[in-house]
Write a protein that holds these residues in place. Structure first.
Motif, short mmCIF file in Angstrom:
data_model
loop_
_atom_site.label_atom_id
_atom_site.label_comp_id
_atom_site.label_asym_id
_atom_site.label_seq_id
_atom_site.Cartn_x
_atom_site.Cartn_y
_atom_site.Cartn_z
N GLU A 100 13.29 13.85 -15.39
CA GLU A 100 12.18 13.92 -16.35
C GLU A 100 12.68 13.74 -17.78
O GLU A 100 12.05 13.03 -18.58
N MET A 101 13.82 14.35 -18.10
CA MET A 101 14.38 14.22 -19.43
C MET A 101 14.83 12.78 -19.68
O MET A 101 14.65 12.24 -20.78
N ASP A 105 12.96 10.76 -22.63
CA ASP A 105 13.78 10.58 -23.83
C ASP A 105 14.34 9.17 -23.99
O ASP A 105 15.26 8.94 -24.79
N GLY A 106 13.80 8.24 -23.21
CA GLY A 106 14.21 6.84 -23.37
C GLY A 106 15.62 6.53 -22.91
O GLY A 106 16.29 5.68 -23.49
N ALA A 110 20.25 3.31 -20.14
CA ALA A 110 21.60 3.88 -20.19
C ALA A 110 21.98 4.49 -18.85
O ALA A 110 23.12 4.36 -18.39
N THR A 111 21.02 5.16 -18.21
CA THR A 111 21.28 5.78 -16.91
C THR A 111 21.48 4.70 -15.85
O THR A 111 22.38 4.81 -15.00
N GLU A 147 24.15 14.28 -15.56
CA GLU A 147 24.84 14.16 -16.84
C GLU A 147 24.08 13.27 -17.81
O GLU A 147 24.14 13.47 -19.03
N SER A 148 23.35 12.30 -17.28
CA SER A 148 22.58 11.39 -18.14
C SER A 148 21.43 12.09 -18.84
O SER A 148 20.88 11.56 -19.82
N SER A 149 21.07 13.28 -18.38
CA SER A 149 20.03 14.05 -19.06
C SER A 149 20.55 14.64 -20.37
O SER A 149 19.77 15.03 -21.24
#
Length: 225
Positions: A100-101, A105-106, A110-111, A147-149
Protein backbone atom coordinates in the motif's frame (compact mmCIF):
# COMPACT_ATOMS: atom_id res chain seq x y z
CA UNK A 1 24.12 11.28 30.03
CA UNK A 2 27.00 9.46 31.77
CA UNK A 3 29.48 7.58 29.63
CA UNK A 4 28.73 4.48 31.68
CA UNK A 5 25.25 4.49 30.11
CA UNK A 6 26.73 3.89 26.66
CA UNK A 7 27.37 0.31 25.61
CA UNK A 8 30.81 -0.24 23.99
CA UNK A 9 30.49 -0.28 20.20
CA UNK A 10 32.69 -3.34 19.74
CA UNK A 11 30.56 -5.50 22.04
CA UNK A 12 27.32 -4.34 20.45
CA UNK A 13 28.54 -4.98 16.91
CA UNK A 14 29.91 -8.41 17.88
CA UNK A 15 26.59 -9.46 19.40
CA UNK A 16 24.68 -8.23 16.36
CA UNK A 17 27.11 -10.02 14.02
CA UNK A 18 26.59 -13.28 15.92
CA UNK A 19 22.81 -12.78 15.94
CA UNK A 20 22.84 -12.27 12.16
CA UNK A 21 24.92 -15.42 11.61
CA UNK A 22 22.59 -17.44 13.82
CA UNK A 23 19.54 -16.10 11.97
CA UNK A 24 21.06 -17.21 8.66
CA UNK A 25 21.95 -20.66 10.04
CA UNK A 26 18.40 -21.12 11.29
CA UNK A 27 16.90 -19.82 8.06
CA UNK A 28 19.08 -22.16 5.98
CA UNK A 29 18.30 -25.15 8.18
CA UNK A 30 21.85 -25.58 9.48
CA UNK A 31 20.31 -25.19 12.94
CA UNK A 32 17.11 -27.20 12.76
CA UNK A 33 13.93 -26.62 14.79
CA UNK A 34 14.36 -28.15 18.22
CA UNK A 35 18.17 -28.04 18.08
CA UNK A 36 19.94 -26.97 21.27
CA UNK A 37 22.55 -24.21 21.04
CA UNK A 38 25.70 -25.06 22.96
CA UNK A 39 27.38 -21.97 24.40
CA UNK A 40 30.89 -23.44 24.55
CA UNK A 41 30.75 -24.78 21.00
CA UNK A 42 29.36 -21.56 19.53
CA UNK A 43 31.76 -19.33 21.48
CA UNK A 44 34.67 -21.37 20.12
CA UNK A 45 33.24 -21.25 16.60
CA UNK A 46 32.84 -17.47 16.61
CA UNK A 47 36.04 -17.01 18.65
CA UNK A 48 34.30 -14.76 21.17
CA UNK A 49 33.61 -14.80 24.89
CA UNK A 50 30.26 -16.01 26.15
CA UNK A 51 29.01 -12.50 26.95
CA UNK A 52 28.35 -11.31 23.35
CA UNK A 53 27.11 -14.80 22.45
CA UNK A 54 24.55 -14.79 25.25
CA UNK A 55 23.44 -11.29 24.23
CA UNK A 56 23.00 -12.44 20.64
CA UNK A 57 20.97 -15.47 21.66
CA UNK A 58 18.76 -13.40 23.94
CA UNK A 59 18.00 -11.11 20.99
CA UNK A 60 16.76 -14.13 19.05
CA UNK A 61 14.78 -15.33 22.06
CA UNK A 62 13.03 -11.94 22.13
CA UNK A 63 12.28 -12.34 18.40
CA UNK A 64 10.77 -15.78 18.99
CA UNK A 65 13.33 -17.57 16.81
CA UNK A 66 14.92 -19.22 19.85
CA UNK A 67 13.35 -20.16 23.17
CA UNK A 68 14.82 -20.79 26.59
CA UNK A 69 13.95 -23.75 28.83
CA UNK A 70 14.89 -23.30 32.48
CA UNK A 71 17.81 -25.51 33.59
CA UNK A 72 18.09 -26.98 30.11
CA UNK A 73 19.29 -24.29 27.75
CA UNK A 74 18.33 -22.44 24.57
CA UNK A 75 16.73 -24.15 21.60
CA UNK A 76 15.62 -23.31 18.07
CA UNK A 77 11.87 -22.79 18.14
CA UNK A 78 9.70 -25.56 16.70
CA UNK A 79 6.66 -24.29 14.83
CA UNK A 80 3.27 -25.98 14.82
CA UNK A 81 0.73 -25.80 12.01
CA UNK A 82 -1.07 -23.07 13.98
CA UNK A 83 2.24 -21.15 14.07
CA UNK A 84 2.56 -21.56 10.31
CA UNK A 85 -0.88 -20.08 9.73
CA UNK A 86 -0.09 -17.21 12.11
CA UNK A 87 3.23 -16.50 10.36
CA UNK A 88 1.62 -16.23 6.94
CA UNK A 89 -1.33 -14.17 8.20
CA UNK A 90 1.13 -11.79 9.87
CA UNK A 91 3.19 -11.63 6.69
CA UNK A 92 0.06 -10.82 4.74
CA UNK A 93 -0.69 -7.85 6.98
CA UNK A 94 2.88 -6.54 6.79
CA UNK A 95 3.45 -7.14 3.08
CA UNK A 96 0.09 -5.72 2.08
CA UNK A 97 0.84 -2.68 4.22
CA UNK A 98 4.20 -2.32 2.51
CA UNK A 99 2.54 -2.69 -0.88
CA UNK A 100 0.00 0.00 0.00
CA UNK A 101 2.84 2.39 0.83
CA UNK A 102 4.60 1.53 -2.43
CA UNK A 103 1.47 2.20 -4.47
CA UNK A 104 0.46 5.35 -2.59
CA UNK A 105 3.93 6.93 -2.50
CA UNK A 106 4.78 6.53 -6.18
CA UNK A 107 7.33 3.72 -5.77
CA UNK A 108 5.90 1.35 -8.35
CA UNK A 109 8.68 1.69 -10.91
CA UNK A 110 11.50 1.65 -8.35
CA UNK A 111 10.08 -1.51 -6.77
CA UNK A 112 9.59 -3.13 -10.17
CA UNK A 113 13.25 -2.52 -11.02
CA UNK A 114 14.49 -3.61 -7.57
CA UNK A 115 12.67 -6.94 -7.93
CA UNK A 116 14.01 -7.72 -11.41
CA UNK A 117 17.32 -9.44 -10.46
CA UNK A 118 15.58 -11.70 -7.95
CA UNK A 119 12.87 -12.73 -10.41
CA UNK A 120 15.51 -13.53 -13.05
CA UNK A 121 17.48 -15.63 -10.56
CA UNK A 122 14.29 -17.44 -9.54
CA UNK A 123 13.32 -18.19 -13.13
CA UNK A 124 16.79 -19.49 -14.00
CA UNK A 125 16.87 -21.67 -10.87
CA UNK A 126 13.41 -23.03 -11.67
CA UNK A 127 14.47 -23.98 -15.18
CA UNK A 128 17.40 -26.03 -13.85
CA UNK A 129 15.27 -27.58 -11.12
CA UNK A 130 17.10 -26.00 -8.18
CA UNK A 131 14.40 -25.80 -5.48
CA UNK A 132 16.76 -24.46 -2.82
CA UNK A 133 17.84 -21.54 -5.03
CA UNK A 134 14.22 -20.81 -5.95
CA UNK A 135 13.33 -20.74 -2.25
CA UNK A 136 16.22 -18.36 -1.51
CA UNK A 137 15.10 -16.04 -4.31
CA UNK A 138 11.50 -16.26 -3.10
CA UNK A 139 12.57 -15.01 0.33
CA UNK A 140 14.66 -12.27 -1.23
CA UNK A 141 11.72 -11.14 -3.37
CA UNK A 142 9.49 -10.60 -0.35
CA UNK A 143 12.29 -8.95 1.61
CA UNK A 144 12.88 -6.47 -1.23
CA UNK A 145 9.14 -5.87 -1.50
CA UNK A 146 8.93 -4.81 2.15
CA UNK A 147 12.19 -2.84 1.99
CA UNK A 148 10.78 -0.89 -0.95
CA UNK A 149 8.18 0.56 1.40
CA UNK A 150 11.06 2.34 3.20
CA UNK A 151 9.33 1.68 6.52
CA UNK A 152 11.90 0.68 9.17
CA UNK A 153 9.23 -0.90 11.38
CA UNK A 154 7.73 -3.03 8.63
CA UNK A 155 11.23 -4.10 7.59
CA UNK A 156 12.14 -5.16 11.14
CA UNK A 157 8.90 -7.11 11.57
CA UNK A 158 9.24 -8.80 8.19
CA UNK A 159 12.79 -9.99 8.91
CA UNK A 160 11.71 -12.28 11.73
CA UNK A 161 8.65 -13.52 9.85
CA UNK A 162 10.72 -14.42 6.78
CA UNK A 163 13.06 -16.47 8.96
CA UNK A 164 10.07 -18.21 10.51
CA UNK A 165 8.76 -18.89 7.00
CA UNK A 166 11.90 -20.87 6.22
CA UNK A 167 11.51 -22.68 9.53
CA UNK A 168 7.95 -23.57 8.45
CA UNK A 169 9.19 -25.01 5.19
CA UNK A 170 12.00 -26.97 6.84
CA UNK A 171 13.41 -29.63 4.56
CA UNK A 172 10.64 -29.10 2.00
CA UNK A 173 12.46 -26.08 0.48
CA UNK A 174 9.25 -25.29 -1.42
CA UNK A 175 5.54 -26.04 -1.26
CA UNK A 176 5.15 -26.09 -5.05
CA UNK A 177 4.93 -29.29 -7.09
CA UNK A 178 6.35 -27.36 -10.04
CA UNK A 179 8.85 -24.67 -9.04
CA UNK A 180 8.41 -23.00 -12.43
CA UNK A 181 4.91 -22.08 -11.22
CA UNK A 182 6.50 -20.52 -8.12
CA UNK A 183 8.78 -18.38 -10.28
CA UNK A 184 5.93 -17.38 -12.59
CA UNK A 185 3.72 -16.24 -9.68
CA UNK A 186 6.44 -13.84 -8.57
CA UNK A 187 7.02 -12.58 -12.11
CA UNK A 188 3.27 -11.92 -12.45
CA UNK A 189 3.17 -10.11 -9.12
CA UNK A 190 6.14 -7.95 -10.15
CA UNK A 191 4.41 -6.94 -13.40
CA UNK A 192 1.21 -6.12 -11.50
CA UNK A 193 3.17 -3.87 -9.12
CA UNK A 194 4.25 -1.85 -12.14
CA UNK A 195 0.99 -1.57 -14.03
CA UNK A 196 -1.93 -3.23 -12.20
CA UNK A 197 -4.61 -1.47 -10.21
CA UNK A 198 -4.15 -1.30 -6.45
CA UNK A 199 -6.97 -3.80 -5.99
CA UNK A 200 -5.48 -6.25 -8.48
CA UNK A 201 -2.01 -6.15 -6.89
CA UNK A 202 -3.32 -6.53 -3.36
CA UNK A 203 -5.50 -9.47 -4.45
CA UNK A 204 -2.55 -11.21 -6.13
CA UNK A 205 -0.37 -10.84 -3.04
CA UNK A 206 -3.09 -12.02 -0.65
CA UNK A 207 -3.87 -15.07 -2.81
CA UNK A 208 -0.16 -15.85 -3.16
CA UNK A 209 0.36 -15.98 0.61
CA UNK A 210 -2.92 -17.78 1.29
CA UNK A 211 -2.08 -20.45 -1.29
CA UNK A 212 1.20 -21.08 0.53
CA UNK A 213 -0.71 -21.81 3.75
CA UNK A 214 -3.01 -24.24 1.96
CA UNK A 215 -0.05 -26.10 0.42
CA UNK A 216 1.73 -26.30 3.78
CA UNK A 217 -1.43 -27.68 5.36
CA UNK A 218 -1.65 -30.29 2.62
CA UNK A 219 2.01 -31.23 3.07
CA UNK A 220 1.51 -31.58 6.85
CA UNK A 221 -1.42 -33.95 6.28
CA UNK A 222 0.65 -35.97 3.81
CA UNK A 223 3.57 -36.25 6.25
CA UNK A 224 1.32 -37.29 9.14
CA UNK A 225 -0.66 -39.89 7.18
Amino acid sequence: MALTDLEPVSRQSTAEFIADRLRVAIMKGALEPGAQLGEAELAAHFQVSRGPLREAMQRLVSEGILHSIRHRGIFVTELTLDDVVDVYRSRSVIERGALEMILDDGRREATYLALEPTVLVMQAAAERGDAAAVSDADQQFHQILVESSESPRLIRAARTLLIETRMCLGALQTTYDDIREQAQEHATLREAIRSGTAGEVQKLLAEHLDDAVQRLRADQKTLSS
